[in-house]
Design a protein around this motif. Structure first.
Motif, mmCIF file in Angstrom:
data_model
loop_
_atom_site.group_PDB
_atom_site.id
_atom_site.type_symbol
_atom_site.label_atom_id
_atom_site.label_comp_id
_atom_site.label_asym_id
_atom_site.label_seq_id
_atom_site.Cartn_x
_atom_site.Cartn_y
_atom_site.Cartn_z
ATOM 1 N N GLY A 130 4.785 -5.666 -5.670
ATOM 2 C CA GLY A 130 3.386 -5.634 -6.064
ATOM 3 C C GLY A 130 3.138 -6.392 -7.360
ATOM 4 O O GLY A 130 2.179 -7.171 -7.465
ATOM 5 N N THR A 159 0.987 -10.246 -8.109
ATOM 6 C CA THR A 159 -0.081 -10.523 -9.073
ATOM 7 C C THR A 159 0.110 -11.864 -9.754
ATOM 8 O O THR A 159 -0.836 -12.411 -10.320
ATOM 9 C CB THR A 159 -0.178 -9.421 -10.145
ATOM 10 O OG1 THR A 159 0.990 -9.453 -10.990
ATOM 11 C CG2 THR A 159 -0.330 -8.041 -9.520
ATOM 12 N N LEU A 203 3.558 -0.084 0.708
ATOM 13 C CA LEU A 203 3.421 -1.024 -0.404
ATOM 14 C C LEU A 203 1.956 -1.283 -0.724
ATOM 15 O O LEU A 203 1.634 -1.689 -1.834
ATOM 16 C CB LEU A 203 4.158 -2.329 -0.092
ATOM 17 C CG LEU A 203 5.684 -2.202 -0.036
ATOM 18 C CD1 LEU A 203 6.338 -3.557 0.198
ATOM 19 C CD2 LEU A 203 6.260 -1.576 -1.320
ATOM 20 N N GLU A 245 3.386 -1.275 -8.467
ATOM 21 C CA GLU A 245 2.033 -1.785 -8.257
ATOM 22 C C GLU A 245 1.726 -1.935 -6.769
ATOM 23 O O GLU A 245 2.565 -2.392 -5.995
ATOM 24 C CB GLU A 245 1.880 -3.155 -8.939
ATOM 25 C CG GLU A 245 2.079 -3.136 -10.442
ATOM 26 C CD GLU A 245 0.957 -2.407 -11.163
ATOM 27 O OE1 GLU A 245 -0.143 -2.256 -10.565
ATOM 28 O OE2 GLU A 245 1.161 -2.002 -12.316
ATOM 29 N N PRO A 246 0.517 -1.554 -6.347
ATOM 30 C CA PRO A 246 0.132 -1.736 -4.945
ATOM 31 C C PRO A 246 -0.135 -3.212 -4.631
ATOM 32 O O PRO A 246 -0.469 -4.005 -5.523
ATOM 33 C CB PRO A 246 -1.145 -0.912 -4.827
ATOM 34 C CG PRO A 246 -1.720 -0.920 -6.207
ATOM 35 C CD PRO A 246 -0.540 -0.918 -7.149
ATOM 36 N N ILE A 247 0.019 -3.561 -3.370
ATOM 37 C CA ILE A 247 -0.331 -4.900 -2.895
ATOM 38 C C ILE A 247 -1.656 -4.784 -2.153
ATOM 39 O O ILE A 247 -1.797 -3.950 -1.252
ATOM 40 C CB ILE A 247 0.753 -5.467 -1.957
ATOM 41 C CG1 ILE A 247 2.098 -5.539 -2.686
ATOM 42 C CG2 ILE A 247 0.345 -6.849 -1.445
ATOM 43 C CD1 ILE A 247 3.249 -5.972 -1.792
#
Length: 329
Positions: free
Chosen positions: A83, A87, A104, A131-133
């Protein structure tokens, strides 16, 4: 071109990146390049992301050149940094097994599963914030799916046995499989003049020996010349390591059944007995492979694998009662 110290050119425009997870040469991510386009296969944890980006820059590639981020499965040593990496890669899509994709996109259940295995504080210190995707940047794989990286075809197949959310990636140019944990573990500290040594990973909580055997058979149907496991980096002499893998897997199963025949009621005692079985099996296999390191050194390098493999075998023997600790997919 000078690669960073943590990266290695494996040929065929494939680069292994030591993620720094746990110890040196323990956990790899791979960067595959063709026609100015790039893909990361596995990412390591958040702390690995600067290493991945440094390697990309050292090859003269911009972050816009990355088309794909492909975790082999969603265990955090393989996908914990996916994730955060996404970014930094504005053009990339994440190609994820359909049983793992939602975890994810929303990592809460994934992190809770890791906490159940490792403990809350260990997960916080090791992985940080997963971190989310964004869902719109996720593509779900399917069995026999093929994508193009530049002019380079990559084929994905479903490979359960270690985890049900696992796929492996075939690269025809190198005649190699990116195997994640399906084809097990081969640490470079154990290489001998006769070649590498490889053994299965049966970590919690979806170990299935029958499915794993079938997945290995499928991988070998392509007559691979090389394997790219996450732990750690390129492995040649595939027939030799396949024989080692199968022998150890069979011994894990028979040893586990022997423990089960005198099954203690206490879970901690069950796991202790399974740890002793796993340790003795691996040590015997290492000796058969010609590894001459002192027993204490071998077991020190394998301590984490012994512990986690025993836990995973215990879940399997317990017929899935602990599966709620990991995303089902």
């Amino acid at each position: 071109m000078t690669l960073p110290a943590h990266a290695e050119d494996l040929g065929h425009q494939i680069y292994a990146i030591d993620t720094g997870f746990e110890r040196a040469r323990f956990d790899a991510a791979y960067l595959v390049v063709d026609s100015g386009r790039a893909a990361f296969i596995d990412t390591g944890h958040n702390a690995a992301v600067p290493r991945l980006l440094d390697t990309l820059a050292a090859l003269g590639l911009s972050r816009d050149a990355v088309d794909w981020v492909i975790p082999t499965h969603v265990h955090l040593d393989h996908a914990g940094g996916a994730g955060l990496l996404m970014t930094q890669l504005p053009q990339a899509r994440a190609l994820i097994h359909p049983r793992g994709a939602r975890h994810l996109i929303n990592p809460l259940a994934l992190v809770e599963g890791a906490r159940a295995v490792y403990g809350v504080e260990v997960v916080r210190q090791t992985y940080g914030t997963v971190e989310p995707i964004p869902a719109e940047r996720v593509v779900e794989s399917h069995d026999a799916m093929e994508i193009l990286l530049g002019q380079r075809p990559l084929r994905l197949i479903d490979t359960p046995g270690h985890a049900r959310h696992h796929h492996c990636i075939w690269d025809a140019r190198s005649r190699g499989w990116f195997t994640g944990d399906t084809f097990g573990i081969s640490y470079r500290e154990f290489d001998t003049a006769a070649g590498p040594w490889m053994f299965p990973s049966t970590t919690p909580v979806q170990f299935d020996p029958d499915a794993l055997r079938q997945s290995i058979d499928r991988l070998l149907e392509s007559d691979p010349q090389v394997l790219y496991p996450t732990h750690f980096s390129r492995v040649d002499n595939v027939p030799r390591v396949a024989a080692q893998f199968r022998e150890v897997l069979d011994q894990f199963v028979s040893g586990a059944r022997a423990v089960q025949a005198d099954w203690p009621a206490d879970r901690a005692e069950r796991v202790r007995r399974l740890e002793a079985m796993v340790a003795s099996t691996l040590l015997a296999s290492a000796r058969k492979a010609g590894i001459s390191l002192a027993e204490e050194a071998v077991l020190a390098l394998l301590q984490m694998d012994v512990t986690l493999n025993a836990q995973g075998i215990n879940v399997w023997l317990s017929q899935g009662t602990a599966r709620k600790t990991e995303p089902e997919g």
